[in-house]
Design a protein around this motif. Structure first.
Motif, PDB file in Angstrom:
ATOM      1  N   ILE A  20       0.934  -1.126  -0.074  1.00  0.00           N
ATOM      2  CA  ILE A  20      -0.027   0.054  -0.103  1.00  0.00           C
ATOM      3  C   ILE A  20       0.905   1.243   0.148  1.00  0.00           C
ATOM      4  O   ILE A  20       0.284   2.331  -0.063  1.00  0.00           O
ATOM      5  N   LEU A  21       2.076   1.052   0.230  1.00  0.00           N
ATOM      6  CA  LEU A  21       3.138   2.379   0.298  1.00  0.00           C
ATOM      7  C   LEU A  21       3.209   2.744  -1.092  1.00  0.00           C
ATOM      8  O   LEU A  21       3.373   4.140  -1.274  1.00  0.00           O
ATOM      9  N   LEU A  22       3.212   2.126  -2.043  1.00  0.00           N
ATOM     10  CA  LEU A  22       3.413   2.779  -3.491  1.00  0.00           C
ATOM     11  C   LEU A  22       2.079   3.663  -3.753  1.00  0.00           C
ATOM     12  O   LEU A  22       2.446   4.757  -4.187  1.00  0.00           O
ATOM     13  N   PRO A  23       1.064   3.422  -3.563  1.00  0.00           N
ATOM     14  CA  PRO A  23       0.000   4.443  -4.047  1.00  0.00           C
ATOM     15  C   PRO A  23      -0.026   5.751  -2.827  1.00  0.00           C
ATOM     16  O   PRO A  23      -0.231   6.693  -3.283  1.00  0.00           O
ATOM     17  N   CYS A  24       0.480   5.502  -1.791  1.00  0.00           N
ATOM     18  CA  CYS A  24       0.794   6.581  -0.788  1.00  0.00           C
ATOM     19  C   CYS A  24       1.814   7.528  -1.286  1.00  0.00           C
ATOM     20  O   CYS A  24       1.831   8.768  -1.333  1.00  0.00           O
ATOM     21  N   LEU A  25       2.854   6.709  -1.816  1.00  0.00           N
ATOM     22  CA  LEU A  25       4.036   7.633  -2.305  1.00  0.00           C
ATOM     23  C   LEU A  25       3.688   8.378  -3.617  1.00  0.00           C
ATOM     24  O   LEU A  25       4.042   9.779  -3.555  1.00  0.00           O
ATOM     25  N   TYR A  26       2.908   7.751  -4.321  1.00  0.00           N
ATOM     26  CA  TYR A  26       2.396   8.416  -5.562  1.00  0.00           C
ATOM     27  C   TYR A  26       1.508   9.988  -5.081  1.00  0.00           C
ATOM     28  O   TYR A  26       1.649  10.877  -5.999  1.00  0.00           O
ATOM     29  N   SER A  27       0.861   9.716  -4.097  1.00  0.00           N
ATOM     30  CA  SER A  27      -0.119  10.830  -3.636  1.00  0.00           C
ATOM     31  C   SER A  27       0.849  11.847  -3.097  1.00  0.00           C
ATOM     32  O   SER A  27       0.726  13.138  -3.218  1.00  0.00           O
ATOM     33  N   LEU A  28       1.868  11.436  -1.984  1.00  0.00           N
ATOM     34  CA  LEU A  28       2.646  12.431  -1.261  1.00  0.00           C
ATOM     35  C   LEU A  28       3.784  12.983  -1.971  1.00  0.00           C
ATOM     36  O   LEU A  28       4.228  14.128  -1.771  1.00  0.00           O
ATOM     37  N   CYS A  29       4.279  12.358  -3.050  1.00  0.00           N
ATOM     38  CA  CYS A  29       5.298  12.772  -3.780  1.00  0.00           C
ATOM     39  C   CYS A  29       4.814  12.738  -5.409  1.00  0.00           C
ATOM     40  O   CYS A  29       5.587  11.942  -6.134  1.00  0.00           O
ATOM     41  N   ASP A  31       5.894  14.669  -7.484  1.00  0.00           N
ATOM     42  CA  ASP A  31       6.884  14.965  -8.561  1.00  0.00           C
ATOM     43  C   ASP A  31       7.904  13.948  -8.713  1.00  0.00           C
ATOM     44  O   ASP A  31       8.441  13.205  -7.856  1.00  0.00           O
ATOM     45  N   THR A  32       7.924  13.302 -10.045  1.00  0.00           N
ATOM     46  CA  THR A  32       8.584  12.262 -10.363  1.00  0.00           C
ATOM     47  C   THR A  32      10.129  12.449 -10.387  1.00  0.00           C
ATOM     48  O   THR A  32      10.837  11.433 -10.427  1.00  0.00           O
ATOM     49  N   ASN A  33      10.523  13.460 -10.027  1.00  0.00           N
ATOM     50  CA  ASN A  33      11.805  13.952  -9.843  1.00  0.00           C
ATOM     51  C   ASN A  33      12.504  13.423  -8.303  1.00  0.00           C
ATOM     52  O   ASN A  33      13.640  13.246  -8.268  1.00  0.00           O
ATOM     53  N   THR A  34      11.331  12.992  -7.592  1.00  0.00           N
ATOM     54  CA  THR A  34      11.762  12.486  -6.293  1.00  0.00           C
ATOM     55  C   THR A  34      12.330  11.252  -6.469  1.00  0.00           C
ATOM     56  O   THR A  34      12.508  10.060  -7.273  1.00  0.00           O
ATOM     57  N   GLU A  35      13.570  11.358  -5.453  1.00  0.00           N
ATOM     58  CA  GLU A  35      14.582   9.864  -5.443  1.00  0.00           C
ATOM     59  C   GLU A  35      13.880   9.200  -4.363  1.00  0.00           C
ATOM     60  O   GLU A  35      13.526   9.513  -3.388  1.00  0.00           O
ATOM     61  N   ILE A  36      13.990   7.789  -4.692  1.00  0.00           N
ATOM     62  CA  ILE A  36      13.164   6.794  -4.153  1.00  0.00           C
ATOM     63  C   ILE A  36      14.074   5.491  -3.663  1.00  0.00           C
ATOM     64  O   ILE A  36      14.901   5.080  -4.464  1.00  0.00           O
ATOM     65  N   ILE A  37      14.332   5.411  -2.242  1.00  0.00           N
ATOM     66  CA  ILE A  37      15.083   4.194  -1.820  1.00  0.00           C
ATOM     67  C   ILE A  37      14.181   3.207  -1.335  1.00  0.00           C
ATOM     68  O   ILE A  37      13.607   3.401  -0.305  1.00  0.00           O
ATOM     69  N   LEU A  38      14.101   1.804  -1.926  1.00  0.00           N
ATOM     70  CA  LEU A  38      13.499   0.930  -1.327  1.00  0.00           C
ATOM     71  C   LEU A  38      14.353  -0.016  -0.521  1.00  0.00           C
ATOM     72  O   LEU A  38      15.527  -0.397  -0.583  1.00  0.00           O
ATOM     73  N   ALA A  39      13.897  -0.325   0.693  1.00  0.00           N
ATOM     74  CA  ALA A  39      14.647  -0.932   1.747  1.00  0.00           C
ATOM     75  C   ALA A  39      13.968  -2.113   2.230  1.00  0.00           C
ATOM     76  O   ALA A  39      12.636  -2.075   2.588  1.00  0.00           O
ATOM     77  N   TYR A  40      14.694  -3.223   2.592  1.00  0.00           N
ATOM     78  CA  TYR A  40      14.124  -4.399   3.143  1.00  0.00           C
ATOM     79  C   TYR A  40      15.291  -4.809   4.195  1.00  0.00           C
ATOM     80  O   TYR A  40      16.471  -4.920   3.711  1.00  0.00           O
ATOM     81  N   VAL A  41      14.979  -5.102   5.139  1.00  0.00           N
ATOM     82  CA  VAL A  41      16.167  -5.456   6.479  1.00  0.00           C
ATOM     83  C   VAL A  41      15.739  -7.092   6.680  1.00  0.00           C
ATOM     84  O   VAL A  41      15.080  -7.442   7.037  1.00  0.00           O
ATOM     85  N   ARG A  71       8.122   2.772 -14.103  1.00  0.00           N
ATOM     86  CA  ARG A  71       6.986   2.786 -15.032  1.00  0.00           C
ATOM     87  C   ARG A  71       6.008   3.839 -14.846  1.00  0.00           C
ATOM     88  O   ARG A  71       5.395   4.531 -15.692  1.00  0.00           O
ATOM     89  N   ASN A  72       6.010   4.353 -13.653  1.00  0.00           N
ATOM     90  CA  ASN A  72       5.330   5.389 -13.288  1.00  0.00           C
ATOM     91  C   ASN A  72       6.048   6.762 -13.239  1.00  0.00           C
ATOM     92  O   ASN A  72       5.434   7.715 -12.902  1.00  0.00           O
ATOM     93  N   GLY A  73       7.325   6.921 -13.890  1.00  0.00           N
ATOM     94  CA  GLY A  73       7.824   7.965 -14.233  1.00  0.00           C
ATOM     95  C   GLY A  73       9.216   8.260 -13.162  1.00  0.00           C
ATOM     96  O   GLY A  73       9.828   9.177 -13.443  1.00  0.00           O
ATOM     97  N   TYR A  74       9.312   7.558 -12.361  1.00  0.00           N
ATOM     98  CA  TYR A  74      10.321   7.840 -11.100  1.00  0.00           C
ATOM     99  C   TYR A  74      11.449   7.205 -11.491  1.00  0.00           C
ATOM    100  O   TYR A  74      11.596   5.654 -11.411  1.00  0.00           O
ATOM    101  N   GLU A  75      12.473   7.923 -12.177  1.00  0.00           N
ATOM    102  CA  GLU A  75      13.691   7.153 -12.479  1.00  0.00           C
ATOM    103  C   GLU A  75      14.810   7.156 -11.568  1.00  0.00           C
ATOM    104  O   GLU A  75      15.576   6.151 -11.599  1.00  0.00           O
ATOM    105  N   ALA A  76      14.789   7.919 -10.363  1.00  0.00           N
ATOM    106  CA  ALA A  76      15.966   7.525  -9.381  1.00  0.00           C
ATOM    107  C   ALA A  76      15.463   6.654  -8.535  1.00  0.00           C
ATOM    108  O   ALA A  76      14.905   7.104  -7.305  1.00  0.00           O
TER     109      ALA A  76
END
Length: 286
Positions: A20-29, A31-41, A71-76
């Motif tokens: 569910i975090l992905l649609p939340c990110l699309y809403s809060l961020c 701007d597709t220039n936003t840099e995104i870090i996916l983390a799993y511990v 695919r949704n435009g976030y390149e970083a």
């Protein structure tokens, strides 16, 4: 603070809840220039070995999320897969990468009250010095209660600068915010006359905040009452059907160094709405 969230950490646990975090990110961020870090511990060091089957399985899943983001435009988009104590590693990655926002997912009804006190999410909420978004699901389902986090924001305030940090979010994303509800609760008063004076003063200050929102073209309203702030906030959030509560973790008058105030802590524990918890030291950016 025109670009409030330029580098964001998505803390994934690979359960359906974390998706569910992905649609939340699309809403809060948006701007597709936003840099995104996916983390799993990983819990165990051997699982963090790039040659292990566990590592390959997790990496494949995270890469799938990364592909969707791109695919949704976030390149970083990048991936971090450390091992250790989940809370500590999420905090470390966030600090190392100097993220503006960390997103985590948690259960909705009943979960916080029964299990959160010792959980990674609550540890992050209590101690993180960076903005933290907690996505909550709708009841027992795996779906986010509201896909558009900016549809209707609730902002609790005691009128201190610290409590109004959330206004930075609105100013930054004003083209995307549809509606705002401001909340103020008078918790203490000396007598009836003092209470009436505080309520009247609060309404006057609320009207100023509403007027500012209308200058941005944002629909706005306010609620003022007396009682226990956290209980009123949680109740009103349900009654108003807000998409998210955005609040500062500390208010005026709290002990210096205390990262999370009692009201924010109780709202985090008891609210069934998604939360954006903001550190009070963000006021330095005003």
């Amino acid at each position: 603070m025109n670009d409030m969230f330029t580098r964001v950490l998505l803390a994934m646990d690979l359960t359906p809840k974390s998706e569910i975090l992905l649609p939340c990110l699309y809403s809060l961020c948006p701007d597709t220039n936003t840099e995104i870090i996916l983390a799993y511990v990983f819990d165990e060091e051997e699982d963090a070995d790039p040659y292990s089957s566990s590592y390959k399985k997790v990496y494949s899943k995270l890469q799938g999320y990364a592909n969707e983001l791109m695919r949704n435009g976030y390149e970083a988009v990048s991936i971090e897969m450390p091992w250790g104590e989940v809370f500590e590693e999420i905090t470390r990655v966030g600090d190392d990468k100097e993220v503006d926002l960390t997103l985590v997912a948690s259960h909705g009804k009943g979960f916080f009250r029964s299990a959160l006190l010792g959980s990674t999410t609550f540890d992050l909420a209590r101690s993180s010095k960076r903005p933290l978004f907690v996505a909550k699901t709708d009841g027992d389902s795996d779906n986010i209660a509201d896909d558009d986090m900016l549809r209707k924001l609730m902002i609790p305030t005691d009128f201190s600068k610290k409590s109004l940090v959330a206004l930075n979010l609105i100013r930054s994303l004003r083209e995307h915010v549809a509606e705002v509800v401001f909340v103020h609760v008078v918790e203490r008063s000396r007598n009836q006359s003092d209470l009436e004076s505080k309520l009247l003063n609060a309404e006057s200050r609320m009207e100023e905040l509403v007027a500012e929102m209308k200058l941005f073209g944002i629909k706005a309203s306010y609620l003022v009452d007396k009682g226990a702030a956290s209980k009123k906030i949680c109740r009103w959030a349900e009654e108003e059907n807000v998409s998210m509560i955005a609040m500062t973790k500390t208010g005026a008058g709290l002990v210096k160094g205390l990262v999370m105030g009692a009201t924010a802590q109780n709202v985090t524990l008891n609210s069934e709405r998604s939360l954006l918890l903001l550190p009070a030291d963000e006021v330095s950016n005003d």
